[in-house]
Design an enzyme around this catalytic site. Structure first.
Site, short mmCIF file in Angstrom:
data_model
loop_
_atom_site.label_atom_id
_atom_site.label_comp_id
_atom_site.label_asym_id
_atom_site.label_seq_id
_atom_site.Cartn_x
_atom_site.Cartn_y
_atom_site.Cartn_z
N HIS A 90 25.16 49.49 25.72
CA HIS A 90 24.63 50.16 26.91
C HIS A 90 23.60 49.24 27.57
O HIS A 90 23.46 48.07 27.17
CB HIS A 90 24.04 51.52 26.52
CG HIS A 90 23.08 51.45 25.36
ND1 HIS A 90 21.93 50.71 25.40
CD2 HIS A 90 23.13 52.01 24.11
CE1 HIS A 90 21.28 50.83 24.25
NE2 HIS A 90 21.99 51.61 23.44
N HIS A 101 21.24 47.25 25.32
CA HIS A 101 21.82 46.04 24.72
C HIS A 101 21.97 44.94 25.77
O HIS A 101 21.69 43.78 25.50
CB HIS A 101 23.20 46.35 24.15
CG HIS A 101 23.21 47.35 23.04
ND1 HIS A 101 23.76 48.59 23.17
CD2 HIS A 101 22.74 47.29 21.77
CE1 HIS A 101 23.66 49.25 22.03
NE2 HIS A 101 23.03 48.50 21.16
N GLY A 137 15.30 45.12 19.74
CA GLY A 137 14.70 46.08 20.66
C GLY A 137 13.49 46.77 20.04
O GLY A 137 13.48 47.08 18.84
N GLN A 171 12.62 48.92 12.19
CA GLN A 171 13.60 47.86 11.91
C GLN A 171 13.03 46.49 12.28
O GLN A 171 13.12 45.53 11.52
CB GLN A 171 14.88 48.15 12.70
CG GLN A 171 15.86 47.01 12.76
CD GLN A 171 17.16 47.43 13.40
OE1 GLN A 171 17.95 48.13 12.80
NE2 GLN A 171 17.40 47.02 14.63
N ARG A 177 23.83 56.95 20.48
CA ARG A 177 23.96 58.31 19.94
C ARG A 177 23.63 59.39 20.97
O ARG A 177 23.91 60.56 20.71
CB ARG A 177 23.10 58.47 18.69
CG ARG A 177 23.63 57.66 17.50
CD ARG A 177 22.92 57.99 16.20
NE ARG A 177 23.59 57.40 15.06
CZ ARG A 177 23.18 56.33 14.39
NH1 ARG A 177 22.07 55.71 14.76
NH2 ARG A 177 23.86 55.87 13.36
P1 AMP Z 1 22.19 49.05 17.66
O1 AMP Z 1 23.49 48.65 18.29
O2 AMP Z 1 21.81 50.46 17.93
O3 AMP Z 1 22.12 48.64 16.21
O4 AMP Z 1 21.07 48.20 18.38
C1 AMP Z 1 21.16 46.80 18.49
C2 AMP Z 1 19.88 46.26 19.07
O5 AMP Z 1 19.68 46.83 20.36
C3 AMP Z 1 18.64 46.62 18.23
O6 AMP Z 1 17.76 45.51 18.23
C4 AMP Z 1 18.07 47.79 18.98
O7 AMP Z 1 16.67 47.92 18.81
C5 AMP Z 1 18.38 47.40 20.42
N1 AMP Z 1 18.39 48.57 21.30
C6 AMP Z 1 19.11 49.71 21.18
N2 AMP Z 1 18.80 50.59 22.17
C7 AMP Z 1 17.85 49.97 22.93
C8 AMP Z 1 17.10 50.35 24.08
N3 AMP Z 1 17.26 51.54 24.66
N4 AMP Z 1 16.19 49.48 24.56
C9 AMP Z 1 15.99 48.27 23.97
N5 AMP Z 1 16.67 47.85 22.88
C10 AMP Z 1 17.58 48.69 22.36
#
Ligand code: AMP
Length: 278
Positions: free
Chosen positions: A31, A34, A147, A153, A187
């Site tokens: 999204h 990312h 993020g 994390q 999610r």
């Molecule tokens: P995920 O795919 O949820 O494992 O997230 C992958 C990376 O994208 C991680 O470093 C998350 O912290 C970051 N991330 C997910 N959502 C957001 C957001 N809304 N703003 C900034 N970073 C994000």
């Protein structure tokens, strides 16, 4: 943009890639949060460097009752997001390529992982650390972008990099939000219309609470505001030191107000950085 589906294909790309190599680890269902991370990676890598995005729904970080099998996997749309945001390589291995059936070596962070989300998701951060360590060893990035949305994390990865001497610079990117303040998350798609309408209340609660003057008052106010969100069930709200994630008694250094709630069956997390106050 190239695609690597195996570790050996990713290693072949890395062998010839121009540095700096900047990695963005993700689980896909990409999204705007990312894509902001990928664009940030592109700016850090410059025109000459290389941006690698990994897309891997990591079974090791899901609990037995969590949404591993139903987690969205829109791979074609994800590849378009990566291309448009400036990635040079998408590394998207199958689970069987990443973990031997009898895998028995893992990376454990044993202090910061215990509280906050770690308390209700046992084993989650072991899964995260193990896969991020593997990605660092496969991609050998100079820098990796994470993020701020997943603050625990991020703090755990920084600790792992420090304690295990990974030669990787960790870059944090601010949380990207919807216009109403809700942190964008893959999610969020699980929310019903009523839950979606209530969801921005989490960030609003953290912001409202952060104006209080003591750690105890901030936590109490956040709890009170979260209790007013229709349909919300509190998992936790804590005010912690931003690096060590320990509870704080004072506001004289940077702290993080972090919370998790359930809205129906969906677990939402968010956090707010509170600058030092004298
Ligand atoms: P995920 O795919 O949820 O494992 O997230 C992958 C990376 O994208 C991680 O470093 C998350 O912290 C970051 N991330 C997910 N959502 C957001 C957001 N809304 N703003 C900034 N970073 C994000």
């Amino acid at each position: 943009m190239k695609i690597a589906k195996t570790i050996s294909a990713a290693r072949a790309f890395v062998r010839d890639a121009r540095r700096p190599i900047v990695l963005v680890p993700t689980m896909g269902a990409l999204h705007q949060g990312h894509s902001a991370l990928i664009r940030r990676a592109r700016r850090i890598a410059g025109e000459k460097g290389s941006v690698v995005v990994s897309i891997f729904v990591n079974p090791a970080q899901f609990g037995p009752k969590e949404d591993f099998s139903s987690y969205p996997r829109p791979i074609e749309a994800d590849e378009s997001v990566c291309r448009e945001a400036g990635a040079d390589l998408v590394f998207r291995p199958e689970a069987a390529a990443m973990y031997a059936a009898d895998a028995s070596a893992f990376v454990d962070e044993s202090r910061l992982s215990m509280g906050l989300c770690g308390a209700s998701r046992p084993g989650h951060f072991r899964g995260v650390c193990t896969v991020v360590a593997k990605l660092f060893l496969i991609v050998q990035p100079d820098a990796a972008v994470f993020g701020a949305k997943d603050w625990q994390q991020l703090a755990i990865i920084r600790r792992m990099v420090r304690d295990l001497d990974f030669p990787v610079k960790i870059i944090v990117h601010p949380t990207v939000r919807e216009a109403d303040g809700l942190a964008i998350s893959s999610r969020n798609a699980y929310l019903t219309p009523d839950e979606r309408a209530a969801a921005p209340g989490l960030y609003a609660a953290l912001r409202g609470a952060a104006t209080r003057n003591t750690p105890a008052a901030i936590v109490r106010e956040a709890e009170r505001r979260i209790a007013c969100i229709p349909g919300a069930r509190l998992d936790y709200v804590r005010l912690v030191d931003s690096a060590a994630l320990e509870p704080v008694r004072r506001l004289d250094h940077g702290t993080t107000l972090a919370a998790a709630i359930f809205l129906g069956r969906t677990r939402l997390i968010d956090n707010l950085q509170i600058p030092a106050r004298s």
